[in-house]
Design a protein around this motif. Structure first.
Motif, mmCIF file in Angstrom:
data_model
loop_
_atom_site.group_PDB
_atom_site.id
_atom_site.type_symbol
_atom_site.label_atom_id
_atom_site.label_comp_id
_atom_site.label_asym_id
_atom_site.label_seq_id
_atom_site.Cartn_x
_atom_site.Cartn_y
_atom_site.Cartn_z
ATOM 1 N N SER A 7 1.074 -1.309 0.104
ATOM 2 C CA SER A 7 -0.249 0.473 -0.022
ATOM 3 C C SER A 7 0.974 1.209 0.097
ATOM 4 C CB SER A 7 -0.982 -0.195 1.173
ATOM 5 O OG SER A 7 -0.324 0.113 2.428
ATOM 6 N N GLY A 8 0.593 2.663 -0.503
ATOM 7 C CA GLY A 8 0.827 3.484 -0.429
ATOM 8 C C GLY A 8 1.363 4.418 -1.231
ATOM 9 N N GLY A 9 1.007 3.786 -2.509
ATOM 10 C CA GLY A 9 1.872 4.011 -3.992
ATOM 11 C C GLY A 9 0.450 5.645 -4.303
ATOM 12 N N GLY A 10 1.048 6.051 -5.851
ATOM 13 C CA GLY A 10 -0.236 7.410 -5.824
ATOM 14 C C GLY A 10 1.247 7.748 -6.488
ATOM 15 N N LEU A 18 7.162 9.452 -0.303
ATOM 16 C CA LEU A 18 6.064 8.987 -0.242
ATOM 17 C C LEU A 18 6.925 7.393 0.304
ATOM 18 C CD1 LEU A 18 3.686 8.605 -1.885
ATOM 19 C CD2 LEU A 18 4.835 7.351 -3.535
ATOM 20 N N ARG A 19 5.690 7.368 1.009
ATOM 21 C CA ARG A 19 5.781 5.761 1.476
ATOM 22 C C ARG A 19 4.949 4.438 1.636
ATOM 23 N NH1 ARG A 19 5.934 4.236 8.355
ATOM 24 N NH2 ARG A 19 3.865 4.101 8.181
ATOM 25 N N LEU A 20 5.888 3.533 1.202
ATOM 26 C CA LEU A 20 5.260 2.073 1.193
ATOM 27 C C LEU A 20 5.426 1.564 2.016
ATOM 28 C CD1 LEU A 20 7.018 1.511 -2.951
ATOM 29 C CD2 LEU A 20 5.105 3.234 -1.958
ATOM 30 N N VAL A 93 6.240 0.352 -11.129
ATOM 31 C CA VAL A 93 4.917 -0.669 -10.469
ATOM 32 C C VAL A 93 6.130 -1.200 -9.452
ATOM 33 C CG1 VAL A 93 3.878 -3.184 -10.078
ATOM 34 C CG2 VAL A 93 3.638 -0.763 -12.321
ATOM 35 N N TYR A 94 5.880 -1.053 -7.537
ATOM 36 C CA TYR A 94 6.434 -1.743 -6.526
ATOM 37 C C TYR A 94 6.288 -2.833 -6.140
ATOM 38 C CZ TYR A 94 9.560 2.823 -7.559
ATOM 39 O OH TYR A 94 10.988 3.267 -7.218
ATOM 40 N N TYR A 95 7.168 -4.271 -6.337
ATOM 41 C CA TYR A 95 6.445 -4.974 -5.693
ATOM 42 C C TYR A 95 7.400 -5.486 -4.099
ATOM 43 C CZ TYR A 95 4.833 -5.892 -9.730
ATOM 44 O OH TYR A 95 3.526 -6.278 -11.178
ATOM 45 N N CYS A 96 6.542 -5.868 -3.412
ATOM 46 C CA CYS A 96 6.637 -5.934 -2.237
ATOM 47 C C CYS A 96 7.914 -8.075 -2.380
ATOM 48 C CB CYS A 96 6.205 -5.937 -0.740
ATOM 49 S SG CYS A 96 6.649 -6.848 0.645
ATOM 50 N N GLY A 97 8.365 -7.712 -1.497
ATOM 51 C CA GLY A 97 8.838 -9.556 -1.111
ATOM 52 C C GLY A 97 9.785 -10.408 -0.820
ATOM 53 N N ALA A 98 9.592 -11.671 -0.239
ATOM 54 C CA ALA A 98 10.513 -12.055 0.806
ATOM 55 C C ALA A 98 11.125 -13.398 0.106
ATOM 56 C CB ALA A 98 8.822 -12.522 1.970
ATOM 57 N N ALA A 99 11.878 -13.525 0.810
ATOM 58 C CA ALA A 99 12.612 -14.796 -0.070
ATOM 59 C C ALA A 99 12.517 -15.843 0.456
ATOM 60 C CB ALA A 99 14.370 -14.253 0.866
ATOM 61 N N ARG A 100 12.751 -16.612 -0.929
ATOM 62 C CA ARG A 100 12.611 -18.068 -1.334
ATOM 63 C C ARG A 100 13.085 -18.680 0.225
ATOM 64 N NH1 ARG A 100 11.183 -19.392 -6.396
ATOM 65 N NH2 ARG A 100 11.774 -18.131 -7.122
ATOM 66 N N SER A 101 14.037 -18.705 1.161
ATOM 67 C CA SER A 101 15.072 -19.358 2.280
ATOM 68 C C SER A 101 14.218 -18.476 3.369
ATOM 69 C CB SER A 101 16.591 -19.524 1.918
ATOM 70 O OG SER A 101 16.702 -19.871 1.075
ATOM 71 N N ILE A 102 15.027 -19.118 4.175
ATOM 72 C CA ILE A 102 14.708 -17.963 5.928
ATOM 73 C C ILE A 102 16.123 -17.584 6.080
ATOM 74 C CG2 ILE A 102 12.816 -19.833 6.731
ATOM 75 C CD1 ILE A 102 14.472 -21.602 8.092
ATOM 76 N N MET A 103 15.850 -16.812 7.240
ATOM 77 C CA MET A 103 17.191 -16.334 7.856
ATOM 78 C C MET A 103 18.756 -16.361 6.806
ATOM 79 S SD MET A 103 16.796 -16.884 10.621
ATOM 80 C CE MET A 103 15.551 -17.750 12.250
ATOM 81 N N ASP A 104 17.885 -15.470 5.852
ATOM 82 C CA ASP A 104 18.929 -14.731 4.994
ATOM 83 C C ASP A 104 19.973 -13.752 5.074
ATOM 84 O OD1 ASP A 104 18.094 -16.418 1.325
ATOM 85 O OD2 ASP A 104 19.687 -16.835 3.091
ATOM 86 N N THR A 120 1.897 -1.923 -6.732
ATOM 87 C CA THR A 120 1.736 -0.563 -6.286
ATOM 88 C C THR A 120 2.153 0.312 -7.115
ATOM 89 O OG1 THR A 120 1.041 1.218 -4.582
ATOM 90 C CG2 THR A 120 3.167 0.002 -4.441
ATOM 91 N N GLN A 121 1.329 1.010 -7.437
ATOM 92 C CA GLN A 121 2.065 1.865 -9.202
ATOM 93 C C GLN A 121 2.494 3.360 -7.727
ATOM 94 O OE1 GLN A 121 2.464 1.398 -11.940
ATOM 95 N NE2 GLN A 121 3.133 3.349 -12.129
ATOM 96 N N VAL A 122 4.061 3.727 -8.124
ATOM 97 C CA VAL A 122 4.604 4.998 -8.297
ATOM 98 C C VAL A 122 4.469 5.650 -9.081
ATOM 99 C CG1 VAL A 122 6.206 6.480 -6.781
ATOM 100 C CG2 VAL A 122 5.022 3.805 -5.926
ATOM 101 N N THR A 123 3.944 6.727 -9.290
ATOM 102 C CA THR A 123 3.923 7.481 -10.326
ATOM 103 C C THR A 123 4.709 8.924 -10.523
ATOM 104 O OG1 THR A 123 2.207 6.584 -11.400
ATOM 105 C CG2 THR A 123 2.449 8.593 -12.539
ATOM 106 N N VAL A 124 6.330 9.508 -10.735
ATOM 107 C CA VAL A 124 6.245 10.941 -10.391
ATOM 108 C C VAL A 124 6.274 11.884 -11.826
ATOM 109 C CG1 VAL A 124 8.510 11.869 -9.308
ATOM 110 C CG2 VAL A 124 8.010 9.675 -8.535
ATOM 111 N N PHE A 125 5.534 12.062 -11.464
ATOM 112 C CA PHE A 125 5.632 13.563 -12.824
ATOM 113 C C PHE A 125 6.490 14.990 -11.789
ATOM 114 C CE2 PHE A 125 2.833 16.341 -10.245
ATOM 115 C CZ PHE A 125 2.365 15.647 -9.209
ATOM 116 N N SER A 126 7.178 15.635 -13.074
ATOM 117 C CA SER A 126 6.846 16.920 -12.838
ATOM 118 C C SER A 126 6.463 18.097 -12.543
ATOM 119 C CB SER A 126 8.431 17.487 -14.333
ATOM 120 O OG SER A 126 7.494 17.141 -15.450
#
Length: 126
Positions: A7-10, A18-20, A93-104, A120-126
């Motif tokens: 959440s938090g895109g825009g 901006l904070r996601l 588009v910003y994605y959150c991801g979790a690693a496949r392995s643990i304790m990495d 979540t889409q982030v669009t930066v305009f001038s």
């Protein structure tokens, strides 16, 4: 498996902040390195920030180093990225991801992420 919701895109003006947020669920969230990965049309996903399972280590791509800050709160099962001084080229588009392995430690390759949010889409305009 970790379920993730961003959440938090825009749309924001260049130079702004901006904070996601990424809320996770699943028993292994706190044992997984996490990352923020972005994608623009026609290009592969690029990892821009990663944080180790315990928050002790972070990594940033050169394109965002000094402007983005990744953090996590395992008690809340949430990962954040604070984006400062955003540029037009941060549009993606910003994605959150979790690693496949643990304790990495940090995970810098998109192929090493096994769980993804919906983005979540982030669009930066001038």
């Amino acid at each position: 498996q970790v379920h993730l919701v961003e959440s938090g895109g825009g749309s924001v003006q260049a130079g702004a902040s901006l904070r996601l947020s990424c809320l996770g669920s699943g028993r292994t969230f706190e044992n997984k390195a996490m990352g923020w990965i972005r994608q623009t049309p026609g290009k592969e996903r690029d990892v821009v920030a990663s944080i180790s399972w315990n928050g002790a280590n972070t990594w940033y791509s050169d394109s965002v180093k000094g402007r983005f800050t990744i953090s996590r709160d395992n008690a809340k099962k949430t990962v954040y990225v604070e984006m400062n001084s955003v540029k037009i080229e941060d549009t993606a588009v910003y994605y959150c991801g979790a690693a496949r392995s643990i304790m990495d430690a940090v995970t810098t390759r998109a192929s090493d992420y096994g769980s993804w949010g919906q983005g979540t889409q982030v669009t930066v305009f001038s």
